[in-house]
Design a protein around this motif. Structure first.
Motif, PDB file in Angstrom:
ATOM      1  N   VAL A 107      61.938  31.231  21.389  1.00  0.00           N
ATOM      2  CA  VAL A 107      63.052  30.278  21.302  1.00  0.00           C
ATOM      3  C   VAL A 107      64.150  30.674  22.283  1.00  0.00           C
ATOM      4  CG1 VAL A 107      64.889  29.400  19.812  1.00  0.00           C
ATOM      5  CG2 VAL A 107      62.548  29.556  18.941  1.00  0.00           C
ATOM      6  N   ILE A 108      64.509  31.941  22.299  1.00  0.00           N
ATOM      7  CA  ILE A 108      65.545  32.423  23.227  1.00  0.00           C
ATOM      8  C   ILE A 108      65.104  32.180  24.671  1.00  0.00           C
ATOM      9  CG2 ILE A 108      66.736  34.486  24.095  1.00  0.00           C
ATOM     10  CD1 ILE A 108      66.475  35.613  21.179  1.00  0.00           C
ATOM     11  N   ASN A 109      63.856  32.545  24.998  1.00  0.00           N
ATOM     12  CA  ASN A 109      63.353  32.367  26.359  1.00  0.00           C
ATOM     13  C   ASN A 109      63.375  30.909  26.792  1.00  0.00           C
ATOM     14  OD1 ASN A 109      62.741  34.888  27.487  1.00  0.00           O
ATOM     15  ND2 ASN A 109      60.872  35.035  26.299  1.00  0.00           N
ATOM     16  N   PHE A 110      62.898  30.025  25.940  1.00  0.00           N
ATOM     17  CA  PHE A 110      62.846  28.615  26.325  1.00  0.00           C
ATOM     18  C   PHE A 110      64.239  28.066  26.591  1.00  0.00           C
ATOM     19  CE2 PHE A 110      62.954  24.072  25.466  1.00  0.00           C
ATOM     20  CZ  PHE A 110      62.051  23.635  26.435  1.00  0.00           C
ATOM     21  N   VAL A 111      65.148  28.314  25.686  1.00  0.00           N
ATOM     22  CA  VAL A 111      66.501  27.773  25.832  1.00  0.00           C
ATOM     23  C   VAL A 111      67.147  28.282  27.115  1.00  0.00           C
ATOM     24  CG1 VAL A 111      68.831  27.782  24.844  1.00  0.00           C
ATOM     25  CG2 VAL A 111      66.848  27.343  23.375  1.00  0.00           C
ATOM     26  N   VAL A 112      67.073  29.571  27.367  1.00  0.00           N
ATOM     27  CA  VAL A 112      67.716  30.137  28.558  1.00  0.00           C
ATOM     28  C   VAL A 112      67.004  29.699  29.840  1.00  0.00           C
ATOM     29  CG1 VAL A 112      68.346  32.272  29.761  1.00  0.00           C
ATOM     30  CG2 VAL A 112      68.704  32.067  27.297  1.00  0.00           C
ATOM     31  N   GLN A 113      65.682  29.709  29.850  1.00  0.00           N
ATOM     32  CA  GLN A 113      64.965  29.291  31.057  1.00  0.00           C
ATOM     33  C   GLN A 113      65.196  27.811  31.352  1.00  0.00           C
ATOM     34  OE1 GLN A 113      60.960  30.733  31.826  1.00  0.00           O
ATOM     35  NE2 GLN A 113      61.268  32.342  30.306  1.00  0.00           N
ATOM     36  N   ARG A 114      65.150  26.983  30.339  1.00  0.00           N
ATOM     37  CA  ARG A 114      65.286  25.533  30.541  1.00  0.00           C
ATOM     38  C   ARG A 114      66.702  25.142  30.931  1.00  0.00           C
ATOM     39  NH1 ARG A 114      64.357  20.826  31.891  1.00  0.00           N
ATOM     40  NH2 ARG A 114      63.662  19.202  30.485  1.00  0.00           N
ATOM     41  N   THR A 115      67.696  25.784  30.339  1.00  0.00           N
ATOM     42  CA  THR A 115      69.080  25.363  30.579  1.00  0.00           C
ATOM     43  C   THR A 115      69.797  26.146  31.672  1.00  0.00           C
ATOM     44  OG1 THR A 115      69.931  26.817  28.829  1.00  0.00           O
ATOM     45  CG2 THR A 115      69.361  24.557  28.209  1.00  0.00           C
ATOM     46  N   ARG A 119      66.891  25.315  35.503  1.00  0.00           N
ATOM     47  CA  ARG A 119      67.653  24.115  35.160  1.00  0.00           C
ATOM     48  C   ARG A 119      67.106  22.904  35.892  1.00  0.00           C
ATOM     49  NH1 ARG A 119      72.919  25.993  35.676  1.00  0.00           N
ATOM     50  NH2 ARG A 119      72.346  26.307  37.826  1.00  0.00           N
TER      51      ARG A 119
END
Length: 121
Positions: A107-115, A119
């Motif tokens: 969850v942490i990885n997805f949020v940070v990588q995606r946003t 980006r």
């Protein structure tokens, strides 16, 4: 969907190495998790950069991913080790601890990588 497929593949690599080291070679659990994590996250980075996010190579992005993975390594290792000491050390309990630690890091990885890192404009 690509992030999920990549994550599942990388988690299988991580889990397989972690369990093989911990139970097959009797490596201490946090060290086994560390080795599994490094190999699994290397696989994840390479696939995510090329296939999931279709991003060109970038030194700045690579450094950002390394820092993110160091942070999520800490989260994963702490959770895996914590549960490893709270529960009996069996493959089943280790698998449950792995899923909890991996799920949190994913969850942490997805949020940070995606946003942030990959980006989408």
């Amino acid at each position: 969907m690509r992030f999920l497929v990549t994550g599942v593949l990388s988690a299988i690599v991580d889990f397989s190495i972690t369990i093989a080291l911990q139970y097959g070679l009797d490596v201490q659990l946090s060290l086994a998790k560390a080795v599994g994590f490094v190999v699994g996250t290397t696989v994840a980075y390479l696939i995510n950069r090329r296939w999931t996010f279709a991003a060109a190579p970038s030194r700045k992005r690579f450094v950002a991913v390394v820092l993110l993975y160091l942070a999520t390594f800490g989260v994963q290792n702490v959770l895996y080790t914590l549960f490893g000491h709270l529960w009996p050390e069996t493959v089943v309990y280790s698998a449950v601890a792995f899923v909890i630690a991996q799920g949190t890091a994913t969850v942490i990885n997805f949020v940070v990588q995606r946003t942030v890192i990959f980006r989408v404009s």
